[in-house]
Motif scaffolding. Structure first.
Motif, short mmCIF file in Angstrom:
data_model
loop_
_atom_site.label_atom_id
_atom_site.label_comp_id
_atom_site.label_asym_id
_atom_site.label_seq_id
_atom_site.Cartn_x
_atom_site.Cartn_y
_atom_site.Cartn_z
N MET A 162 -51.99 41.22 -40.87
CA MET A 162 -51.81 40.53 -42.15
C MET A 162 -51.95 41.53 -43.29
N ASN A 163 -50.96 41.58 -44.18
CA ASN A 163 -50.99 42.48 -45.32
C ASN A 163 -51.95 41.97 -46.38
N THR A 164 -52.64 42.91 -47.00
CA THR A 164 -53.50 42.58 -48.15
C THR A 164 -52.90 43.23 -49.39
N ILE A 165 -52.61 42.42 -50.38
CA ILE A 165 -52.03 42.91 -51.63
C ILE A 165 -53.00 42.57 -52.74
N VAL A 166 -53.41 43.59 -53.49
CA VAL A 166 -54.35 43.40 -54.59
C VAL A 166 -53.60 43.56 -55.91
N VAL A 167 -53.79 42.60 -56.79
CA VAL A 167 -53.18 42.62 -58.12
C VAL A 167 -54.31 42.73 -59.14
N ILE A 168 -54.27 43.78 -59.94
CA ILE A 168 -55.30 43.98 -60.97
C ILE A 168 -54.71 43.54 -62.31
N GLY A 169 -55.18 42.43 -62.81
CA GLY A 169 -54.70 41.89 -64.08
C GLY A 169 -53.83 40.67 -63.87
N GLY A 170 -54.13 39.59 -64.60
CA GLY A 170 -53.34 38.37 -64.47
C GLY A 170 -52.29 38.27 -65.55
N VAL A 171 -52.14 37.12 -66.11
CA VAL A 171 -51.18 36.80 -67.17
C VAL A 171 -49.75 37.08 -66.69
N ALA A 172 -48.89 37.68 -67.52
CA ALA A 172 -47.45 37.68 -67.24
C ALA A 172 -47.07 38.48 -66.00
N ALA A 173 -47.26 39.80 -66.03
CA ALA A 173 -46.79 40.63 -64.92
C ALA A 173 -47.55 40.35 -63.64
N GLY A 174 -48.87 40.30 -63.71
CA GLY A 174 -49.69 40.13 -62.52
C GLY A 174 -49.44 38.82 -61.82
N MET A 175 -49.45 37.72 -62.59
CA MET A 175 -49.29 36.41 -61.96
C MET A 175 -47.86 36.17 -61.50
N SER A 176 -46.88 36.71 -62.23
CA SER A 176 -45.49 36.60 -61.79
C SER A 176 -45.31 37.28 -60.44
N CYS A 177 -45.90 38.47 -60.30
CA CYS A 177 -45.80 39.20 -59.04
C CYS A 177 -46.51 38.45 -57.92
N ALA A 178 -47.72 37.97 -58.20
CA ALA A 178 -48.49 37.28 -57.16
C ALA A 178 -47.77 36.02 -56.69
N ALA A 179 -47.21 35.27 -57.62
CA ALA A 179 -46.51 34.03 -57.25
C ALA A 179 -45.28 34.32 -56.41
N ARG A 180 -44.52 35.33 -56.78
CA ARG A 180 -43.33 35.70 -56.01
C ARG A 180 -43.72 36.22 -54.63
N LEU A 181 -44.79 36.99 -54.56
CA LEU A 181 -45.25 37.50 -53.26
C LEU A 181 -45.56 36.36 -52.30
N ARG A 182 -46.20 35.32 -52.83
CA ARG A 182 -46.53 34.19 -51.95
C ARG A 182 -45.26 33.50 -51.46
N ARG A 183 -44.26 33.38 -52.30
CA ARG A 183 -43.02 32.74 -51.87
C ARG A 183 -42.28 33.57 -50.82
N LEU A 184 -42.53 34.89 -50.84
CA LEU A 184 -41.88 35.76 -49.87
C LEU A 184 -42.67 35.90 -48.57
N ASP A 185 -43.97 35.75 -48.65
CA ASP A 185 -44.81 35.98 -47.47
C ASP A 185 -45.97 34.98 -47.48
N GLU A 186 -45.85 33.95 -46.67
CA GLU A 186 -46.85 32.90 -46.63
C GLU A 186 -48.15 33.37 -46.00
N LYS A 187 -48.10 34.43 -45.19
CA LYS A 187 -49.30 34.86 -44.46
C LYS A 187 -50.08 35.97 -45.15
N ALA A 188 -49.51 36.60 -46.16
CA ALA A 188 -50.19 37.72 -46.81
C ALA A 188 -51.47 37.26 -47.50
N ARG A 189 -52.43 38.16 -47.53
CA ARG A 189 -53.65 37.92 -48.31
C ARG A 189 -53.42 38.53 -49.69
N ILE A 190 -53.39 37.67 -50.72
CA ILE A 190 -53.08 38.12 -52.07
C ILE A 190 -54.30 37.88 -52.95
#
Length: 566
Positions: free
Chosen positions: A1-29
């Protein structure tokens, strides 16, 4: 299982995290946010101060709990990333529970930016505030509701919005700008229209001002300005720009330029497992190629989405189709399209301004256009001012507009045209919606295209207000407005007045007055002077038309006394 860490929320961070989940249901984000909010309406803060947004909760677009539950994200607010070990692929994090170390397969840095702190005495006084967070807005709104006096330092986007908000909240406001005109990204001749509106709102505006310090006086403060009397204030709000939060990246040895993180067209840093986006990175201008920060939510959000695709293409996805199958798209070079409300005005821009084009060494010509947002015979017609910069090859390099209605629509069309690679002449044939309440058969955007076409074909030559003083020594200035318009003024000193409808019968008079000199012809907005220019050219005169006519010249003259007589 991949672990992806996002430092910082709001526009860029949350947009990336949301898209990552839609692409990979099993990843740890895991999303790490130093503050308490993960998705706030930063652009709405001034409107909370003004009272137009009534509830503080309206500024919280999503809570950590709501977005975490919806997307199955591990969102950790109150968690500060302290350091990155690139070799071990770990991030050291501090929270109220202590410190811990997180491992990652991919890391996104979206730390944002902080407000620039003026290096002057008194900047840390309690009366001095910024407007970058919800707590900031709550505090400033609490002060504003008691009335009193406010000084806003900085007349960029945030400064203008803050100054207007404080005035609407009932404060007496002085707006102080260090450059020679408010809203520095806007061309000077358009900025003059903004200045008129600000003064009409009752604000005191001081341009070309050097703030030297802030002193505490009882419960209030005194702002010291070189060469002027101090400004008394109950609140001093500083909005002089932002600086990327790049300390974490710098300590990790990532490449920086001008204090911002360097990334490629996919958001990749010099480390193959670390990406970066948002206010902390440099973006390449779509029109000049220059690297510059673009601290806007739209480009940051779109970059986050593209980066998510790229992350999955690099580390793979479990149980989902990888974007690698179709190839990942590069992050589109941002145009910096933006809009701000100033009183009843809309002020919008896209692409590069004249200063950026000159600094980049890009040759260009400028078109000034003044047209109503819809047909003049329908009630409510309001004139807007548009500026469009056109390259030697006809490319649209940048555009700006100011007006009470319809500017947003035209700048959006021009931004789309730039992205689509249309030439300025192509604007003639753009098929835009028309009905008397909404537009005209020849939309202002179409009219810009017609001017560009005439320029390119040689049917029109343009000159500009900043050339007027020199050209008055070498040209006959011909004013082709009606006599009553000329009488009302203002006027160019020494100009010969002949209405364009009379010009054909009075060419001998023009020839005698010119004495062999070329002719500089102008009207109110540039349409009649184009007609006159064609009459003159067909009669053998060398002539040029003043871009935007007297409307543009009046705005320019506001900061250049002596240009006109009244």
């Amino acid at each position: 299982m991949n672990t992806i860490v996002v430092i910082g929320g709001v526009a860029a961070g949350m947009s990336c995290a949301a898209r990552l989940r839609r692409l990979d249901e099993k990843a740890r984000i895991i999303v790490l946010e130093k503050g308490d909010d993960i998705s706030i309406a930063s652009c709405g803060l001034p409107y909370f101060v003004s009272g137009e947004i009534e509830q503080e909760r309206s500024l919280r677009v999503q809570t950590p709990a709501s977005i975490g539950a919806s997307l199955n994200l591990d969102i950790r607010v109150g968690h500060e990333a302290l350091s990155i070990d690139r070799e071990r692929r770990t991030v050291r994090v501090r929270s109220s529970a202590g410190e811990e170390e997180l491992s990652y397969d991919a890391l996104l840095l979206a730390p944002g930016a902080r407000g620039v702190e003026l290096p002057i005495p008194g900047i840390g006084l309690p009366q001095v505030r910024t407007l970058r967070s919800i707590p900031d807005a709550v505090e400033v709104a609490g002060i504003a509701k008691n009335g009193g006096r406010a000084v806003v330092i900085g007349a960029g986007f945030i400064g203008l919005e803050a100054a207007e908000a404080l005035a609407l909240a009932g404060m007496e406001v002085a707006l102080v700008e260090g450059t020679d005109h408010v809203l520095p990204p806007v061309e000077e001749e358009l900025s003059a229209l903004v200045l008129d509106e600000l003064e009409g709102l009752g604000l005191r505006v001081i341009e070309s001002a050097r703030v030297t310090g802030i002193e505490e006086v009882g419960q209030g403060a005194r702002v010291l300005i070189e060469g002027l009397e101090p400004l008394e204030a109950d609140l001093v709000l500083v909005a002089v720009g932002t600086r990327p939060r790049s300390e974490l990246a710098e300590a990790a040895g990532l490449e920086l330029q001008r204090g911002a993180i360097v990334v490629d067209e996919h958001g990749r840093t010099c480390d193959p497992r670390i990406w970066a986006a948002g206010d902390a990175v440099l973006s390449r201008s779509a029109t000049t190629g220059a690297l510059r920060p673009i601290p806007l939510a739209g480009p940051a959000s779109r970059a986050g989405r593209r980066i998510a695709d790229d992350i999955v293409s690099v580390i793979g996805a479990e149980g989902a189709a990888s974007p690698r199958d179709a190839g990942t798209k590069a992050i589109a070079a941002p145009l910096g399209t933006a809009i701000v409300r100033v009183g009843r005005l809309q002020v919008a821009m896209t692409g590069a301004n004249s200063r950026e084009l000159s600094q980049a060494g890009v040759p260009f010509r400028t078109i000034h256009a003044h047209h109503n947002q819809h047909v003049a015979y329908f009630p409510g017609a309001q004139m807007m001012a548009l500026i469009v910069h056109v390259g030697e090859d006809g490319a649209i390099l940048g555009a700006q507009g100011v007006g009470r209605d319809g500017v947003d629509r035209r700048i959006d069309v021009l931004a789309t045209a730039i992205r689509a690679g249309l030439k300025a002449e192509d604007l003639v044939d753009i098929d835009l919606a028309y009905s008397p309440p909404f537009g005209a058969p020849k939309d202002p955007v179409n009219m810009v295209g017609m001017v560009a076409e005439n320029l390119n074909s040689g049917l029109l030559e343009l000159c500009y207000p900043w050339q007027l003083e020199e050209m008055r020594r070498t040209h006959l200035v011909l004013d082709v407005r009606r006599p009553d318009e000329i009488e009302r003024g203002p006027r160019v000193p020494g100009a010969l007045g002949i209405a364009h409808t009379e010009l054909r019968d009075r060419l001998d008079e023009v020839r005698e007055a010119a004495g062999g000199r070329p002719v500089l012809v102008h009207c109110a907005a540039g349409v009649r002077s184009y007609l006159a220019h064609r009459v003159l050219a067909e009669a053998g005169f060398v002539s040029t038309s003043l871009s935007g006519g007297m409307n543009t010249l009046k705005a320019w003259a506001k900061r250049h006394p002596g240009t006109l007589e009244y």
